[in-house]
Design a protein around this motif. Sequence first.
Motif, PDB file in Angstrom:
ATOM      1  N   UNK A   2       5.319   8.547 -10.407  1.00  0.00           N
ATOM      2  CA  UNK A   2       5.186   7.262 -10.198  1.00  0.00           C
ATOM      3  C   UNK A   2       6.626   6.549  -9.922  1.00  0.00           C
ATOM      4  N   UNK A   3       6.790   5.649  -8.995  1.00  0.00           N
ATOM      5  CA  UNK A   3       7.924   5.233  -8.507  1.00  0.00           C
ATOM      6  C   UNK A   3       8.309   4.060  -9.458  1.00  0.00           C
ATOM      7  N   UNK A  39      -5.076  -6.708  -5.220  1.00  0.00           N
ATOM      8  CA  UNK A  39      -4.083  -6.315  -4.858  1.00  0.00           C
ATOM      9  C   UNK A  39      -4.175  -4.938  -5.659  1.00  0.00           C
ATOM     10  N   UNK A  40      -3.720  -3.747  -5.302  1.00  0.00           N
ATOM     11  CA  UNK A  40      -4.230  -2.210  -5.832  1.00  0.00           C
ATOM     12  C   UNK A  40      -3.005  -1.389  -5.287  1.00  0.00           C
ATOM     13  N   UNK A  41      -2.887  -0.305  -6.348  1.00  0.00           N
ATOM     14  CA  UNK A  41      -1.963   0.681  -5.967  1.00  0.00           C
ATOM     15  C   UNK A  41      -2.556   1.726  -4.844  1.00  0.00           C
ATOM     16  N   UNK A  42      -1.784   2.342  -3.835  1.00  0.00           N
ATOM     17  CA  UNK A  42      -1.982   3.160  -2.934  1.00  0.00           C
ATOM     18  C   UNK A  42      -1.073   4.316  -3.164  1.00  0.00           C
ATOM     19  N   UNK A  49      -2.083  -5.191  -0.486  1.00  0.00           N
ATOM     20  CA  UNK A  49      -2.429  -6.547  -0.864  1.00  0.00           C
ATOM     21  C   UNK A  49      -3.399  -6.891   0.443  1.00  0.00           C
ATOM     22  N   UNK A  50      -4.718  -7.220  -0.018  1.00  0.00           N
ATOM     23  CA  UNK A  50      -5.763  -7.544   0.922  1.00  0.00           C
ATOM     24  C   UNK A  50      -6.406  -8.997   0.555  1.00  0.00           C
ATOM     25  N   UNK A  64      -1.131  -6.373   3.347  1.00  0.00           N
ATOM     26  CA  UNK A  64       0.305  -6.206   3.176  1.00  0.00           C
ATOM     27  C   UNK A  64       0.656  -4.774   2.286  1.00  0.00           C
ATOM     28  N   UNK A  65       1.321  -4.118   3.015  1.00  0.00           N
ATOM     29  CA  UNK A  65       1.704  -2.899   2.276  1.00  0.00           C
ATOM     30  C   UNK A  65       3.157  -3.053   1.696  1.00  0.00           C
ATOM     31  N   UNK A  66       3.166  -2.856   0.524  1.00  0.00           N
ATOM     32  CA  UNK A  66       4.499  -2.932  -0.179  1.00  0.00           C
ATOM     33  C   UNK A  66       5.068  -1.463  -0.739  1.00  0.00           C
TER      34      UNK A  66
END
Length: 147
Positions: A2-3, A39-42, A49-50, A64-66
């Motif tokens: 994990x980052x 908002x969930x992990x990918x 973020x949807x 949005x992909x962070x």
Amino acid sequence: MRNAELAKLDGLIGEWKTTLSDAWFLEPPGTEVPAATTIERLGESFLVVRIEFGGGAHNSGMNLVIGRSDANDIYVALYEDERGVCRQYAMTFDGARWILNREDPDMYQRFIADVEKDRILGRWEASEDQGKTWRKDYDLTFERSRG
């Protein structure tokens, strides 16, 4: 693995009741548009973020992909919506303030939000003179519904 820097965003993860308000482009003035945000992990290195807006003529969505550029020590966000718009934002997050910023030839734009445990108070702003003056596009309020 994990980052670790992305883990600092864990407080954003969950489901949020969202309201778009005070938009200069909505009639009549005072119109509010309800939305649902997830908002969930990918994987281990991204958040997604949807936002799904609803309500009459205001059905739309944005994503949005962070992620992180570890080598540059910065957050990066990619945005897209149903209009086919795709934008890249620089992002900062210190646990209390969340900022997305872009300085593109067509327009400067930013999202500034105050983050609390169960509420995010944000606004989108735009500048057509390279950041000399800003106009508010709209407010986004997120209230945690699950998380």
